[in-house]
Design a protein around this motif. Structure first.
Motif, PDB file in Angstrom:
ATOM      1  N   ALA A 166       0.993  -1.053   0.196  1.00  0.00           N
ATOM      2  CA  ALA A 166       0.030   0.353  -0.698  1.00  0.00           C
ATOM      3  C   ALA A 166       1.065   1.306  -0.202  1.00  0.00           C
ATOM      4  N   GLY A 167       2.560   0.826   0.129  1.00  0.00           N
ATOM      5  CA  GLY A 167       2.775   2.181   0.312  1.00  0.00           C
ATOM      6  C   GLY A 167       3.413   2.518   1.389  1.00  0.00           C
ATOM      7  N   PRO A 168       3.825   3.162   1.574  1.00  0.00           N
ATOM      8  CA  PRO A 168       5.441   3.836   3.044  1.00  0.00           C
ATOM      9  C   PRO A 168       4.329   3.231   4.240  1.00  0.00           C
ATOM     10  N   VAL A 169       5.128   2.518   5.123  1.00  0.00           N
ATOM     11  CA  VAL A 169       4.829   1.820   6.624  1.00  0.00           C
ATOM     12  C   VAL A 169       5.201   2.380   7.218  1.00  0.00           C
ATOM     13  N   ARG A 170       3.920   3.141   8.042  1.00  0.00           N
ATOM     14  CA  ARG A 170       4.986   4.554   8.961  1.00  0.00           C
ATOM     15  C   ARG A 170       3.884   3.933  10.822  1.00  0.00           C
ATOM     16  N   LEU A 171       5.039   3.741  11.849  1.00  0.00           N
ATOM     17  CA  LEU A 171       3.896   3.368  13.059  1.00  0.00           C
ATOM     18  C   LEU A 171       4.567   4.196  14.368  1.00  0.00           C
ATOM     19  N   ARG A 172       3.523   4.262  15.111  1.00  0.00           N
ATOM     20  CA  ARG A 172       3.264   5.449  16.031  1.00  0.00           C
ATOM     21  C   ARG A 172       3.492   4.764  17.694  1.00  0.00           C
ATOM     22  N   PHE A 173       3.599   5.262  18.040  1.00  0.00           N
ATOM     23  CA  PHE A 173       4.061   4.990  19.626  1.00  0.00           C
ATOM     24  C   PHE A 173       2.458   6.130  20.072  1.00  0.00           C
ATOM     25  N   ASP A 174       1.504   6.139  20.468  1.00  0.00           N
ATOM     26  CA  ASP A 174       0.451   6.808  21.160  1.00  0.00           C
ATOM     27  C   ASP A 174      -0.981   6.652  21.683  1.00  0.00           C
ATOM     28  N   ASP A 175      -1.943   6.468  22.114  1.00  0.00           N
ATOM     29  CA  ASP A 175      -3.239   6.022  23.010  1.00  0.00           C
ATOM     30  C   ASP A 175      -3.318   4.377  21.908  1.00  0.00           C
ATOM     31  N   ALA A 176      -3.348   4.313  20.883  1.00  0.00           N
ATOM     32  CA  ALA A 176      -3.664   3.387  20.474  1.00  0.00           C
ATOM     33  C   ALA A 176      -2.587   2.381  20.367  1.00  0.00           C
ATOM     34  N   THR A 177      -1.425   2.203  20.185  1.00  0.00           N
ATOM     35  CA  THR A 177      -0.667   1.602  20.578  1.00  0.00           C
ATOM     36  C   THR A 177       0.728   1.951  21.121  1.00  0.00           C
ATOM     37  N   PRO A 178       0.555   2.184  21.838  1.00  0.00           N
ATOM     38  CA  PRO A 178       1.917   2.340  23.491  1.00  0.00           C
ATOM     39  C   PRO A 178       2.541   2.123  23.142  1.00  0.00           C
ATOM     40  N   HIS A 179       2.653   0.364  23.438  1.00  0.00           N
ATOM     41  CA  HIS A 179       4.026  -0.382  22.969  1.00  0.00           C
ATOM     42  C   HIS A 179       4.131  -1.245  22.478  1.00  0.00           C
ATOM     43  N   TRP A 180       5.142  -1.973  21.892  1.00  0.00           N
ATOM     44  CA  TRP A 180       5.703  -2.835  20.682  1.00  0.00           C
ATOM     45  C   TRP A 180       6.101  -4.235  21.467  1.00  0.00           C
ATOM     46  N   LEU A 181       5.800  -5.119  21.078  1.00  0.00           N
ATOM     47  CA  LEU A 181       6.524  -5.994  21.187  1.00  0.00           C
ATOM     48  C   LEU A 181       7.131  -7.139  20.037  1.00  0.00           C
ATOM     49  N   ILE A 182       8.151  -7.095  19.788  1.00  0.00           N
ATOM     50  CA  ILE A 182       8.778  -7.966  18.242  1.00  0.00           C
ATOM     51  C   ILE A 182       9.428  -9.098  19.012  1.00  0.00           C
ATOM     52  N   GLY A 183       9.782  -9.347  17.070  1.00  0.00           N
ATOM     53  CA  GLY A 183      10.461 -11.373  18.113  1.00  0.00           C
ATOM     54  C   GLY A 183      11.249 -11.243  16.772  1.00  0.00           C
ATOM     55  N   GLY A 184      11.864 -12.258  16.649  1.00  0.00           N
ATOM     56  CA  GLY A 184      12.856 -12.824  15.489  1.00  0.00           C
ATOM     57  C   GLY A 184      13.694 -13.353  16.093  1.00  0.00           C
ATOM     58  N   ARG A 185      13.768 -14.379  15.233  1.00  0.00           N
ATOM     59  CA  ARG A 185      14.961 -15.072  15.491  1.00  0.00           C
ATOM     60  C   ARG A 185      15.681 -14.994  14.995  1.00  0.00           C
ATOM     61  N   THR A 186      17.083 -15.456  15.359  1.00  0.00           N
ATOM     62  CA  THR A 186      18.723 -14.676  15.311  1.00  0.00           C
ATOM     63  C   THR A 186      18.947 -14.857  14.182  1.00  0.00           C
ATOM     64  N   GLY A 187      19.087 -13.303  13.650  1.00  0.00           N
ATOM     65  CA  GLY A 187      19.560 -13.534  12.405  1.00  0.00           C
ATOM     66  C   GLY A 187      18.335 -13.306  11.252  1.00  0.00           C
ATOM     67  N   GLY A 188      17.256 -13.097  11.908  1.00  0.00           N
ATOM     68  CA  GLY A 188      16.456 -12.328  11.409  1.00  0.00           C
ATOM     69  C   GLY A 188      15.965 -11.206  11.032  1.00  0.00           C
ATOM     70  N   GLY A 189      17.168 -10.016  11.300  1.00  0.00           N
ATOM     71  CA  GLY A 189      17.288  -9.050  10.837  1.00  0.00           C
ATOM     72  C   GLY A 189      16.064  -7.721  12.051  1.00  0.00           C
ATOM     73  N   LYS A 190      16.593  -8.681  13.094  1.00  0.00           N
ATOM     74  CA  LYS A 190      15.844  -7.469  14.431  1.00  0.00           C
ATOM     75  C   LYS A 190      16.938  -6.511  14.766  1.00  0.00           C
ATOM     76  N   THR A 191      17.904  -6.946  14.560  1.00  0.00           N
ATOM     77  CA  THR A 191      18.636  -5.532  15.497  1.00  0.00           C
ATOM     78  C   THR A 191      18.413  -4.351  14.234  1.00  0.00           C
ATOM     79  N   VAL A 192      18.461  -4.739  12.872  1.00  0.00           N
ATOM     80  CA  VAL A 192      18.568  -3.801  11.533  1.00  0.00           C
ATOM     81  C   VAL A 192      17.230  -2.689  11.832  1.00  0.00           C
ATOM     82  N   PHE A 193      15.988  -3.595  12.348  1.00  0.00           N
ATOM     83  CA  PHE A 193      14.622  -3.212  12.196  1.00  0.00           C
ATOM     84  C   PHE A 193      14.875  -1.866  13.337  1.00  0.00           C
ATOM     85  N   LEU A 194      15.377  -2.076  14.695  1.00  0.00           N
ATOM     86  CA  LEU A 194      15.642  -1.424  15.532  1.00  0.00           C
ATOM     87  C   LEU A 194      16.322  -0.319  15.467  1.00  0.00           C
TER      88      LEU A 194
END
Length: 810
Positions: free
Chosen positions: A311-339
């Motif tokens: 759908a185009g650019p993806v933007r994420l938010r920290f706000d009342d609707a999404t105050p906290h995030w839970l992130i998962g991924g295996r070793t080497g899955g790109g978690k560090t790059v994403f952070l």
């Protein structure tokens, strides 16, 4: 194309009567209708229609809203393309599913047609193929690998998820959050329940106007669709586009299914469209940095660009609707790059006065060293207030305590102004939003000890209240299963984490029936704002980090905000030395022993004042005990008041006594204990080897009891714990030595002398437990004891920044 339509209308007018005769003959002869003699006028009209269609077919096929769905069959081998409205202008259904090869060819052609005629990223494709287990879509595999075909369901649960995704598309389109299109391509549905078919029907009724097109094979009753009915030997078309050769709602000529395309053509076209989609969906790290740095307003939330999806650019938010995030991924899955993408995007969009970062890494890794200064690179991100690299659990606990205290402080200010939200608070005072990132956070909660239980309680409070005070959590992990401390609190904590981010290999951040993370490749991420529920996924592609751009941004921010200073950094893998202490940390009559594992990383020590029991015992066979006692001697010598002297005795033969003013020979030790003058500090290395007799033990015990009142203090290192207890008189001398530094002794051995509150202590290399009976209210302080700089194996290029100036939240 008016020329073709005019020719078609004229030809149809000429064959109107002949077609009526053909229809009557067909009713009499059934399927043999085309075997009867044909009126010459009909043949002439058909030739006109066929010629006109052939002349305009190439132009018609370029219309994105017309799909080539087969061939209209006339007499004497005459044919022309069947073009039906499809896409934003219509659905398509068939009476048989993709087990019919012509239907499978129709499905593949429809997918390629819509993708080819829409801009990359403007069409999402979700497939369902239960009966043939996905074989219909197999030739289009490059599109699935590129994420253009988001999913192909091959069972009933997956089919339901696909329909849910289409329903979500309609809801988001109505809400104005999406303006792309979704193709729900049902190649086969098997024995689907009526409830699911009803949902597909409802989608067909509302979908055209709200971003959903349905291709439903085997569902001939689909509303608002052109329907192709398989009749013996040919296909009949209902609800065709308005054309002069139609009879009511049925095309007055038979149709043949599309011919199967050459496999090499399908593979090549799928690859071409996949590469086009990848190129269009690829963002660089530079694209994440806004054109106007530090221009964001955090009052209503934080927003960050993380990548692109269909759908185009993806933007994420920290706000009342999404105050906290839970992130998962295996070793080497790109978690560090994403952070890194997220954190550098936030730091470039918001000023340090608007955003404060607390970064914790609980396992071996260097992801957060990109935010701090080192000897090789003095740049840093000024938004970072505290950074833990290979953090101890106790350091993470200290950060959580600080954040809870900050929430309490903000609550008091909000009550003062009579406001109830962070946005309203910002109208009065410019508090920053706080983002705390804990990578491999499950280490913090490991086991069932005091640290884990307190951490769970603090996390629960932050998760429930954080949104109101502008405090946000990002918890990242390979897995969240099997964390014992979370058994009773898992739902109450993670229920406050609606935004789930799943990288390849993530298993537990999404709901158990959502396997979206298993269908993505490296560089892709599943974004789910509904707590991991199936059908609420967005698959985005995020860029790799760029070292040069990050360096340039750090330098720019460091210069722009030089007054902020660097963050406090806790290097969990580095030892510390007395030489690294600051002048202000060295005080008279205070023996410095190391650094607290706390947010401030203050120098840890004991005050040698005139209260009873102000002595220190260093306990344990770890050689660091002797080096820590050397640091204590150096700190006392540096600030020794006039008239104070330092005596020292070494039973190990390895101590550095350069700061000792009077050296006692080991054989004289027992005798000297009875003649220590006032204002004297006695330091002993390896006292377990002193082998004090009863007279020597009595002299030591008397000195311990009476010494502080006359300025005499004893600091000793006993490698054997039992010898220490014997020398001080066991439990009778418990209060005579108020301070202890425990090294490699397990907590179970400490309880009989120091109390049950220390049973949690678990010794580990490079850490010590500091006990001060006059100051402790709990289980002591965890410290990194001072060691010698020349024997600790420091890593080059790394400098602990523990002496950074304290920075306020506002």
């Amino acid at each position: 194309m008016p020329g073709f339509r005019t020719a078609l209308a004229n030809a149809a007018a000429g064959c109107d009567v002949a077609a009526a005769r053909l229809e009557a003959a067909g009713r009499r002869l059934g399927e043999a209708a085309f075997q009867t003699p044909v009126d010459p006028a009909l043949l002439a009209a058909e030739r006109q229609i066929s010629d006109a269609a052939a002349a305009s077919a190439a132009q018609l096929r370029t219309d994105p809203e017309l799909l080539h769905a087969g061939q209209v069959v006339l007499h004497e081998g005459l044919r022309f393309p069947l073009l039906v409205p499809f896409g934003a202008s219509g659905h398509l259904a068939t009476s048989v599913d993709a087990r019919e090869e012509g239907v499978a060819a129709l499905v593949r052609g429809a997918v390629l047609h819509l993708l080819a005629h829409r801009e990359p990223g403007r069409l999402r494709v979700v497939g369902v193929d239960i009966t043939t287990l996905g074989a219909t879509f197999a030739p289009l595999r490059p599109l699935a690998d590129a994420g253009v075909i988001e999913a192909v369901a091959t069972d009933a649960r997956g089919a339901a998820d696909a329909v849910t995704a289409a329903e979500t598309q309609v809801a988001e389109h109505i809400a104005g959050r999406r303006d792309d299109r979704l193709l729900l391509a049902i190649a086969s549905l098997g024995q689907a329940p009526k409830s699911l078919i009803d949902r597909v029907d409802a989608l067909a009724r509302s979908g055209l106007a709200h971003g959903v097109t349905v291709l439903a094979c085997g569902l001939p009753d689909l509303p608002q669709a052109t329907v192709m009915h398989a009749v013996a030997g040919h296909v009949e078309v209902s609800n065709p586009p308005s054309a002069p050769i139609s009879r009511g709602e049925r095309l007055a000529a038979p149709v043949a299914w599309p011919e199967a395309s050459d496999p090499s053509y399908l593979a090549g076209e799928a690859q071409r469209l996949a590469e086009r989609a990848r190129a269009a969906a690829t963002l660089t790290f530079a694209d994440l940095i806004p054109a106007a740095p530090e221009s964001g307003d955090p009052s209503d939330g934080l927003e960050v660009l993380i990548g692109r999806d269909a759908a185009g650019p993806v933007r994420l938010r920290f706000d009342d609707a999404t105050p906290h995030w839970l992130i998962g991924g295996r070793t080497g899955g790109g978690k560090t790059v994403f952070l890194l993408d997220v954190l550098y995007g936030l730091a470039s969009r918001y000023a340090p006065s608007d955003l404060a970062l607390f970064l914790l890494d609980f396992k071996e890794g260097v992801s957060f060293t990109e935010f701090i200064p080192t000897e090789r690179d003095t740049t840093y991100i000024p938004h970072a207030r505290a950074v833990g690299v290979e953090s101890d659990r106790e350091y993470g606990l200290a950060v959580l305590r600080t954040l809870n205290e900050e929430m309490t402080r903000r609550s008091t200010v909000m009550k003062r102004y009579g406001v109830a939200s962070f946005a309203a608070l910002r109208r009065h005072e410019s508090f920053p939003r706080i983002v705390c990132v804990a990578d491999e956070f499950q280490v913090l909660l490991a086991g069932n000890d005091r640290v884990a239980s307190e951490a769970v309680a603090l996390l629960e409070n932050l998760a429930r209240k954080g949104r109101s005070y502008g405090v946000h959590l990002v918890l990242a992990s390979q897995t969240i299963s099997g964390i014992e401390a979370l058994w009773a609190k898992k739902d109450s904590i993670f229920g406050q984490f609606p935004l789930r981010v799943a990288l390849p290999g993530a298993r537990t951040v999404l709901e158990h029936n959502n396997d979206a993370a298993g269908r993505i490749s490296l560089g892709q991420v599943v974004i789910n704002p509904e707590g991991g529920a199936a059908g609420a996924d967005r698959v985005a592609r995020f860029p790799n980090s760029d070292t040069e751009i990050m360096l340039r941004l750090r330098e720019q921010l460091r210069v722009s905000h030089a007054d902020s200073g660097p963050p406090r950094v806790f290097f969990g893998y580095l030892p510390v030395h007395f030489e690294q202490t600051l002048p202000g940390e060295r005080q008279a009559s205070r023996a410095l022993l190391g650094r607290e594992v706390s947010l401030r990383l203050d120098a840890a020590g004991v005050d040698l004042d005139r209260r009873p029991g102000r002595h220190l015992a260093i306990l344990g066979s770890d050689h660091v005990g002797g080096e820590t006692l050397e640091a204590a001697a150096a700190s006392l010598a540096a600030k020794a008041p006039p008239g104070q002297s330092l005596w020292g005795v070494d039973f190990t033969g390895h101590a550095n006594l350069q700061d000792i003013s009077y050296r006692i020979r080991p054989e004289e030790f027992a005798a000297k204990l009875a003649e220590v003058p006032d204002d004297t500090l006695i330091l002993g290395w390896g006292l377990d080897a002193a082998s004090l007799d009863m007279k020597g033990q009595k002299a030591l015990r008397d000195l311990l009891r009476t010494g502080p009142a006359r300025g005499v203090h004893f600091l000793g290192w006993w490698r054997i714990y039992r010898r220490f207890l014997d020398d001080i008189g066991g439990t009778s001398g418990r209060e005579d030595v108020a301070c202890a530094l425990v090294l490699n002794l397990p907590g179970g051995e400490l309880t009989s002398h120091f109390g049950q509150q220390f049973q949690h202590w678990s010794p580990r290399s490079g850490r010590a437990l500091l006990i001060d009976r006059h100051a402790d209210t709990g289980g002591g302080k965890l410290i990194v004891p001072f060691s010698r700089p020349d024997t600790d194996g420091d890593l080059p290029g790394q400098t602990p920044r523990s002496g950074a100036t304290e920075r306020e939240f506002s």
